[in-house]
Design an enzyme around this catalytic site. Structure first.
Site, short mmCIF file in Angstrom:
data_model
loop_
_atom_site.label_atom_id
_atom_site.label_comp_id
_atom_site.label_asym_id
_atom_site.label_seq_id
_atom_site.Cartn_x
_atom_site.Cartn_y
_atom_site.Cartn_z
N GLU A 104 0.71 -1.17 0.06
CA GLU A 104 -0.04 -0.03 0.08
C GLU A 104 0.83 1.36 0.24
OE1 GLU A 104 -0.67 -2.66 1.86
OE2 GLU A 104 -2.11 -3.39 1.44
N PHE B 140 -6.42 -0.58 5.06
CA PHE B 140 -4.79 -0.58 4.72
C PHE B 140 -4.49 0.95 4.17
CE2 PHE B 140 -5.66 -5.08 3.05
CZ PHE B 140 -5.41 -5.50 4.21
N ARG C 241 -19.09 -1.46 -3.00
CA ARG C 241 -18.58 -1.99 -4.28
C ARG C 241 -19.53 -3.25 -4.66
NH1 ARG C 241 -18.34 -6.95 -4.59
NH2 ARG C 241 -16.52 -6.69 -6.12
#
Length: 332
Positions: free
Chosen positions: A77, A102, A185
């Site tokens: 990340e 993250f 999502r």
């Protein structure tokens, strides 16, 4: 993109990508991925990056449409955000996707110093915000907005549904400076199309009026607020709903105008009651000298359990029945 309808089956939480849509609810598939691909058709500067999570953040839609403008950075990340910063420095407009936990916990310093301090147009797309997975504290980003709200230059968007996401993406691409989008999502509910609504970056919108209670909400909790408002009609309670998709910069003027008067004021958020929408609204109220009590509905200041999403939302007070019960209890 034409909304579809989810199968009328028991709502499940099988893995990271569980849907919070109600059975039979109108949904749109991968609204972020499709919106980004559409925006990229008219702006060749838009590029997409992910940290090995393309499928789980709907970035795979963009990758299939523009493989030469998609960059798979692997499970790294800090590299993801560092690379995005470098691309922005050259004039590109990166959208970088990973899970919210993250981006917030592992890569904060890279976002702060590589992106926010030079005010680069890098758009961080965080999957699984708040309580949208049953996988437990390692993947539940219950404090992401609290972590990010203190970062200068960073815009924070907490969309309600597919309408919000589809309209937010091109506006984020066109906006100067960095942004953090709390991604919904997969099969995302389509709700706001019934309320003559248009997303405007930095603006709150009054979705319905009411004389007894004002619900100020963001994210998927705006969907629940609207459902609760309808359910409360059976109890002769008239409820207003104010949707605040942009958490920072916050549209204090619109929200405070609705909070004036003696109606019960309640905030609803898919986030810890520490550092998110509740404290944003409470700060605005105190700063304006309204002397108004604000009741929070949100996640507790705790590490949450793992389990099925319907069970967890009921347990932690995010379900419609729990919201209705809370409002009725406050009204006495």
């Amino acid at each position: 993109m034409t909304p579809t309808t989810t199968a009328k089956a028991k709502l499940k939480t099988s893995a990271m990508i569980a849907s919070f849509a109600d059975p039979g609810q109108k949904t749109a598939s991968a609204p972020f991925g499709h919106a980004l691909a559409r925006a990229a058709e008219s702006d060749q500067r838009i590029v997409g990056l992910t940290a090995d999570l393309g499928k789980y953040t709907d970035m795979h839609i963009f990758a299939q449409a523009f493989p030469e403008r998609f960059f798979q950075m692997g499970m790294a990340e800090q590299l993801l955000l560092g690379a995005a910063a470098g691309m922005a420095e050259t004039g590109l407009i990166p959208f970088a996707s990973t899970y919210s936990v993250f981006a917030a916990r592992r890569a904060y310093d890279f976002l702060c110093l590589d992106i926010a301090e030079p005010n680069l147009n890098v758009n961080i797309v965080g999957g699984l915000p708040g309580l949208t997975t049953g996988y437990g504290p390692s993947h539940q980003a219950t404090e992401d907005m609290a972590i990010f709200r203190g970062m200068p230059n960073l815009t924070i968007v907490d969309p309600c549904d597919s309408v919000d996401i589809e309209q937010a993406v091109p506006q984020l691409a066109a906006s100067e400076g960095p942004s953090y989008l709390r991604l919904l999502r997969g099969n995302v509910p389509t709700v706001l199309d019934e309320y003559d609504y248009t997303f405007e970056l930095g603006k709150a919108k009054v979705l319905r009026r009411g004389r007894d209670v004002v619900l100020v909400s963001s994210g998927l909790m705006t969907m629940r607020a609207l459902q609760a408002a309808k359910a409360l009609e059976a109890h002769k309670v008239d409820v207003a709903v104010v949707h605040t998709p942009t958490i920072k910069p916050f549209d204090s003027a619109t929200v405070l105008a609705e909070l004036a008067g003696d109606r019960l004021a309640v905030t609803l958020e898919n986030h810890s009651v520490v550092g998110g929408l509740f404290e944003t609204v409470a700060s605005a109220v105190v700063t304006a000298g309204l002397g108004k009590r604000v009741v929070p509905i949100g996640l507790p200041d705790a590490f949450l359990d793992a389990g099925a999403l319907p069970t967890l939302h009921e347990r932690y007070g995010l379900s419609v029945p729990r919201i209705v019960a809370k409002v009725l209890a406050e009204l006495g």
